[in-house]
Scaffold this active site. Structure first.
Site, PDB file in Angstrom:
ATOM      1  N   LYS A   1      -7.684  -0.675  -4.907  1.00  0.00           N
ATOM      2  CA  LYS A   1      -7.629  -2.162  -4.025  1.00  0.00           C
ATOM      3  C   LYS A   1      -9.091  -2.833  -3.939  1.00  0.00           C
ATOM      4  CE  LYS A   1      -6.113  -4.449  -0.159  1.00  0.00           C
ATOM      5  NZ  LYS A   1      -4.851  -4.689   0.176  1.00  0.00           N
TER       6      LYS A   1
ATOM      7  N   GLY B   1      -3.119  -5.798  -4.862  1.00  0.00           N
ATOM      8  CA  GLY B   1      -3.778  -7.035  -4.688  1.00  0.00           C
ATOM      9  C   GLY B   1      -3.944  -7.300  -2.926  1.00  0.00           C
TER      10      GLY B   1
ATOM     11  N   GLY C   1      -2.777  -9.499   0.445  1.00  0.00           N
ATOM     12  CA  GLY C   1      -2.041 -10.717   0.637  1.00  0.00           C
ATOM     13  C   GLY C   1      -0.884 -10.872  -0.417  1.00  0.00           C
TER      14      GLY C   1
ATOM     15  N   THR D   1       0.828  -1.298  -0.045  1.00  0.00           N
ATOM     16  CA  THR D   1       0.134  -0.053  -0.041  1.00  0.00           C
ATOM     17  C   THR D   1       0.913   1.290   0.000  1.00  0.00           C
ATOM     18  OG1 THR D   1      -1.520  -1.232   1.381  1.00  0.00           O
ATOM     19  CG2 THR D   1      -2.048   0.960   1.150  1.00  0.00           C
TER      20      THR D   1
ATOM     21  N   ASP E   1      -6.264   0.309   3.713  1.00  0.00           N
ATOM     22  CA  ASP E   1      -5.489   0.345   2.519  1.00  0.00           C
ATOM     23  C   ASP E   1      -6.206   1.178   1.457  1.00  0.00           C
ATOM     24  OD1 ASP E   1      -3.695  -1.389   3.712  1.00  0.00           O
ATOM     25  OD2 ASP E   1      -3.670  -2.894   2.320  1.00  0.00           O
TER      26      ASP E   1
HETATM   27 MG   LIG Z   1      -1.622  -3.204   1.659  1.00  0.00          MG
END
Ligand SMILES: [Mg+2]
Length: 225
Positions: free
Chosen positions: A39, A110, A112, A18, A48
């Site tokens: 996101k 993404g 993870g 992020t 995020d």
């Molecule tokens: Mg992140």
């Protein structure tokens, strides 16, 4: 840039995706580039997405940046199931492509690591392949990262991984591993593919971070790739 989509993925969760995405967005905006940062899927809170939102200065709403969000701090597929909801690859792709029509560059973060299950039967790798995106692999520069980076590179189709840059996030205190990893990985992956992102004492997503010459160097190298 040869492709409108840059996909920020990583070797793990909480590794700095992020921070990097926000700074890329701010850097591009400073240069007058029309940029979106998405996101699409979040679980365990929308922090995020909020960071991306502030880096875009109102260019997109929070719901445009992050249409799918789930409360449980779990891999997104499981978090969605707990709320009896489903996320389909086709819908995520449609959203990202719709946003792309309004911007020259779209950064997609993404959730993870690369193979973390984002929805019904898909992960970040499927999004990267479907969008023909350039992946950026973010990783903490610490002992163990050589294995994690190489596993992530291996998991991508060769035609895509060949040019994927790797960003090693520096620790607050460098150690022997963090001092030797970058060169070693560059020896395996190629000299221009491994970038060292400095430790930031200021809030990582603030405009002040852009005053750091080493930060700007990494961002410029990524945008040239
Ligand atoms: Mg992140």
């Amino acid at each position: 840039m040869r492709c409108p989509f840059l996909f920020i993925t990583g070797t793990d969760t909480g590794v700095g995706k992020t921070v990097l995405t926000s700074l890329l967005a701010r850097h591009l905006r400073e240069r007058g580039v029309s940029v979106a940062a998405l996101k699409p899927i979040c679980s365990g809170g929308r922090a995020d997405a909020r960071m991306l939102h502030s880096s875009l200065d109102g260019a997109l709403t929070l719901d445009e940046i992050n249409p799918w969000h789930f409360c449980a701090p779990l891999v997104p597929l499981l978090a969605a199931r707990r709320e009896r909801r489903r996320v389909e690859l086709a819908n995520v792709l449609a959203h990202v492509r719709k946003i792309q029509r309004r911007f020259d560059v779209v950064l997609v973060e993404g959730a993870g690591g690369l193979l973390s299950s984002l929805g019904e039967d898909f992960d970040a790798r499927d999004l990267i392949v479907s969008l023909r995106a350039v992946p950026i692999i973010v990783s903490p520069n610490r002992l163990g990262v050589v294995n994690h980076v190489l596993l992530t590179v291996e998991a991508l189709p060769r035609v895509i991984s060949r040019c994927a840059p790797v960003v090693l996030m520096s620790p607050r205190r460098p150690d022997l591993a963090s001092r030797t990893n970058p060169r070693f990985l560059a020896g395996i992956l190629g000299p221009d593919r491994v970038l060292e992102f400095p430790w930031l004492s200021v809030a990582g997503t603030s405009t002040r971070a852009l005053e750091n010459i080493r930060v700007r160097r990494v961002l410029d190298a990524l945008l040239a790739s």
